[in-house]
Design an enzyme around this catalytic site. Structure first.
Site, PDB file in Angstrom:
ATOM      1  N   LYS A 175      49.200  36.168  94.228  1.00 38.90           N
ATOM      2  CA  LYS A 175      50.307  36.231  93.250  1.00 38.90           C
ATOM      3  C   LYS A 175      50.119  37.532  92.479  1.00 38.90           C
ATOM      4  O   LYS A 175      49.286  37.624  91.560  1.00 38.90           O
ATOM      5  CB  LYS A 175      50.216  35.021  92.312  1.00 38.90           C
ATOM      6  CG  LYS A 175      51.508  34.619  91.607  1.00 38.90           C
ATOM      7  CD  LYS A 175      52.157  35.678  90.758  1.00 38.90           C
ATOM      8  CE  LYS A 175      51.529  35.867  89.415  1.00 38.90           C
ATOM      9  NZ  LYS A 175      52.185  36.925  88.598  1.00 38.90           N
ATOM     10  N   GLU A 249      37.696  38.516  86.410  1.00 39.39           N
ATOM     11  CA  GLU A 249      37.445  39.931  86.057  1.00 39.39           C
ATOM     12  C   GLU A 249      38.383  40.241  84.903  1.00 39.39           C
ATOM     13  O   GLU A 249      39.600  40.373  85.097  1.00 39.39           O
ATOM     14  CB  GLU A 249      37.746  40.836  87.263  1.00 39.39           C
ATOM     15  CG  GLU A 249      36.903  40.551  88.486  1.00 39.39           C
ATOM     16  CD  GLU A 249      35.436  40.939  88.336  1.00 39.39           C
ATOM     17  OE1 GLU A 249      35.119  41.749  87.441  1.00 39.39           O
ATOM     18  OE2 GLU A 249      34.615  40.401  89.090  1.00 39.39           O
ATOM     19  N   CYS A 283      40.732  48.581  82.740  1.00 41.41           N
ATOM     20  CA  CYS A 283      39.806  47.626  82.113  1.00 41.41           C
ATOM     21  C   CYS A 283      38.544  48.329  81.657  1.00 41.41           C
ATOM     22  O   CYS A 283      37.903  47.902  80.707  1.00 41.41           O
ATOM     23  CB  CYS A 283      39.489  46.503  83.087  1.00 41.41           C
ATOM     24  SG  CYS A 283      38.993  47.118  84.690  1.00 41.41           S
ATOM     25  N   GLU A 385      40.670  45.409  72.786  1.00 46.12           N
ATOM     26  CA  GLU A 385      41.121  46.236  73.904  1.00 46.12           C
ATOM     27  C   GLU A 385      42.527  46.771  73.593  1.00 46.12           C
ATOM     28  O   GLU A 385      43.451  45.996  73.369  1.00 46.12           O
ATOM     29  CB  GLU A 385      41.170  45.385  75.172  1.00 46.12           C
ATOM     30  CG  GLU A 385      41.585  46.160  76.395  1.00 46.12           C
ATOM     31  CD  GLU A 385      41.579  45.286  77.645  1.00 46.12           C
ATOM     32  OE1 GLU A 385      42.187  44.185  77.610  1.00 46.12           O
ATOM     33  OE2 GLU A 385      40.993  45.700  78.646  1.00 46.12           O
TER      34      GLU A 385
END
Ligand code: NAP
Length: 487
Positions: A175, A249, A283, A385
């Site tokens: 997906k 992750e 990331c 982040e």
């Protein structure tokens, strides 16, 4: 190519017109509609999982060398179509064409890497208390994998899961992110071209909360391999209704430490690359920098100059631009929010700070690479982040302070150090609480070595041999032998 892939799902080796609602996909550099995808209906998710279950029976029993050949064919097909696939990625994601092409080539490399690993699956024979018994520890594929991926690296983040899973003997239902589904669908057409058996790879498009969640909850899915935000990763972990293997992750807020012994030119170059490449939507992007006080002013000045020099453009028009558009309004708004927060709390703007000027930028999600200095840990840029082209800088006085600041986070994916002094390097590398520490370089993840996060940055590994082991179970076979006849 996008038109051919529009509104289709790839299930059981065939293209199927999706039955669900249409979702528009836009070009983030222009705001133009590219095409629609079909949101997979629950029955279509069931079909995809059933196809993967059926294919698992034969794929898992295939000689590893045959799985290896299939992955090599896939790598070759992707390499041959790199230009067309890169164009799709730039159109839907915004990164410059050359960078997109580089990502596609790395996807091809991942296919070949895991093709080689497929023939190196081995086990162990373990000593027993009596000599008439052998304990064989063998590895077997887990089963059907549900892969859920984000939009920042639409090819590689699909590819690492797909290649490692297939090498191990698993089958997969993918997906992809709603923002960047066409790169994944283009990978499906390469799967078809590589003649990978029907049902081994399936792609269902649609929203995470519906289609992704359906995979998480599906009793026919044995493992979820997820890359995305820590919030959604935690939600997935909590919402699995049955026991499943999970790889998560997730996000980070990555620090860079620059000590007084560092090569300043190299440190500035590395900081610019890893803070702003892909518009900071990585990331492992450097979000915050700690610089030894004696060199802090010099470093900040040069970092600002280098950030200002980056060429920003629509990545289709300027394939060699340094940065393109951001993928959507969401990371752009978060960048603005983190910048406003830092400035309100006393940070100094060194470079960037707003959208680039000019007609070319009015309809897309553009923002200039931005540096703020004089930061503190009260600021969002230093603690959350950003996932955008913003980096905060702060001075430190001693290595212990730098370590404490760098580790002052719930995340643990990647950290960076620039230093020449070997004692400093050893001291810092052993104390940084991160799954990856890159020293005097900013490429924290390479194909041959395990790549994974700690703490709220996730569980499990991608890349390397370890990336394939995530798709294998151990089986202990304990055999008692008798005396052979006619001894
Ligand atoms: P996200 O919002 O967490 O989405 C990731 C994927 O999960 C998308 O396919 C999304 O679908 C889907 N999803 C959303 N809600 C779901 C649910 N309830 N159940 C199942 N799936 C669901 O992350 P993103 O904004 O796309 O990506 C950015 C994040 O990814 C950042 O935090 C970044 O650090 C992280 N990331 C981590 C790594 C790593 O290796 N550690 C690599 C790259 C990115 P939709 O697209 O439809 O929402």
């Amino acid at each position: 190519m996008i038109t051919e892939l529009a509104e289709k799902l790839f299930i059981d080796g065939a293209w199927k017109a999706g039955e669900g609602a249409r979702i528009p996909v836009e070009n983030p550099a222009t705001g133009e509609l590219l095409a629609h995808i079909a949101a997979a209906a629950p029955a279509e998710v069931d079909l995809a999982v059933a196809a993967a279950r059926k294919a698992f029976k034969s794929w898992s029993r295939l000689a590893p060398v045959e799985r290896s050949k299939a992955l090599h064919r896939l790598g070759d097909a992707i390499f041959a179509e790199a230009d067309a696939m890169a164009r799709i990625m730039t159109l839907e994601q915004g990164k410059p064409l050359n960078e997109a092409r580089g990502e596609i080539l790395k996807l091809a490399e991942a296919c070949h890497f895991y093709a080689e690993e497929a023939v190196r699956i081995h086990g162990e024979i373990v000593a027993n208390t009596t000599t008439d018994i052998d304990s064989l520890v063998v590895r077997e594929p887990i089963g059907v994998v549900g892969a859920i991926t984000p939009w920042n690296y639409p090819a590689e983040l699909v590819g690492w899961k797909l290649c490692a899973a297939l090498a191990a003997g698993c089958t997969i239902v993918i997906k992809p992110a709603e923002l960047t589904p066409f790169t994944a669908l283009a990978i499906a057409s390469m799967v078809e071209r590589a003649k990978i058996p029907a049902g081994v790879v399936n792609i269902v498009t649609g929203s995470g909360s519906k289609v992704g969640q359906a995979l998480v909850e599906h009793p026919g899915v044995d493992k979820i391999a997820f890359t995305g935000s820590s919030a959604v990763g935690l939600h997935i972990q909590r919402s699995c209704p049955t026991i499943k293997r999970l790889s998560l992750e997730l996000g980070c807020n990555c620090p860079l430490i620059v000590t007084a012994s560092a090569d300043l030119d190299a440190a500035v170059k590395g900081a610019v690359r890893r803070s702003f490449r892909n518009m900071g939507q990585i990331c492992i992007a450097i979000n915050r920098i700690y610089v030894a006080r004696p060199i802090a002013d010099a470093f900040v000045g040069r970092l600002g100059e280098a950030a200002d020099k980056l060429v920003i453009a629509n990545g289709i028009d300027r394939p060699d631009a340094d940065v393109g558009a951001m993928a959507s309004a969401e990371p752009l708004n978060k960048t603005k929010e983190h910048l406003a927060d830092a400035l309100a709390k006393g940070a100094k703007l060194i470079a960037g700070g707003g959208a680039p000027e000019g007609d070319a930028f009015t309809r897309g999600h553009f923002f200039r690479p931005t540096v703020v200095a004089g930061c503190t840990h009260d600021m969002k840029v230093m603690t959350q982040e950003t996932f955008g082209p913003l980096v905060g800088v702060m001075a430190f006085d001693g290595l212990d302070e730098a370590v404490e600041l760098a580790n002052d986070t719930p995340f643990g994916l990647a950290s960076y150090v620039y230093a020449k002094d070997m004692d400093e390097i050893r001291y810092l590398a052993s104390r940084l609480d991160y799954g990856n520490v890159a020293v005097n370089n900013v490429d924290a993840g390479i194909m041959n070595a395990p790549y994974g996060g700690r703490k709220q940055s996730g569980v499990g590994y991608e890349h390397g041999r370890e990336g394939m082991l995530e798709y294998l179970n151990f089986k202990h076979v304990r055999i008692r032998y008798g005396e052979p006849k006619g001894r």
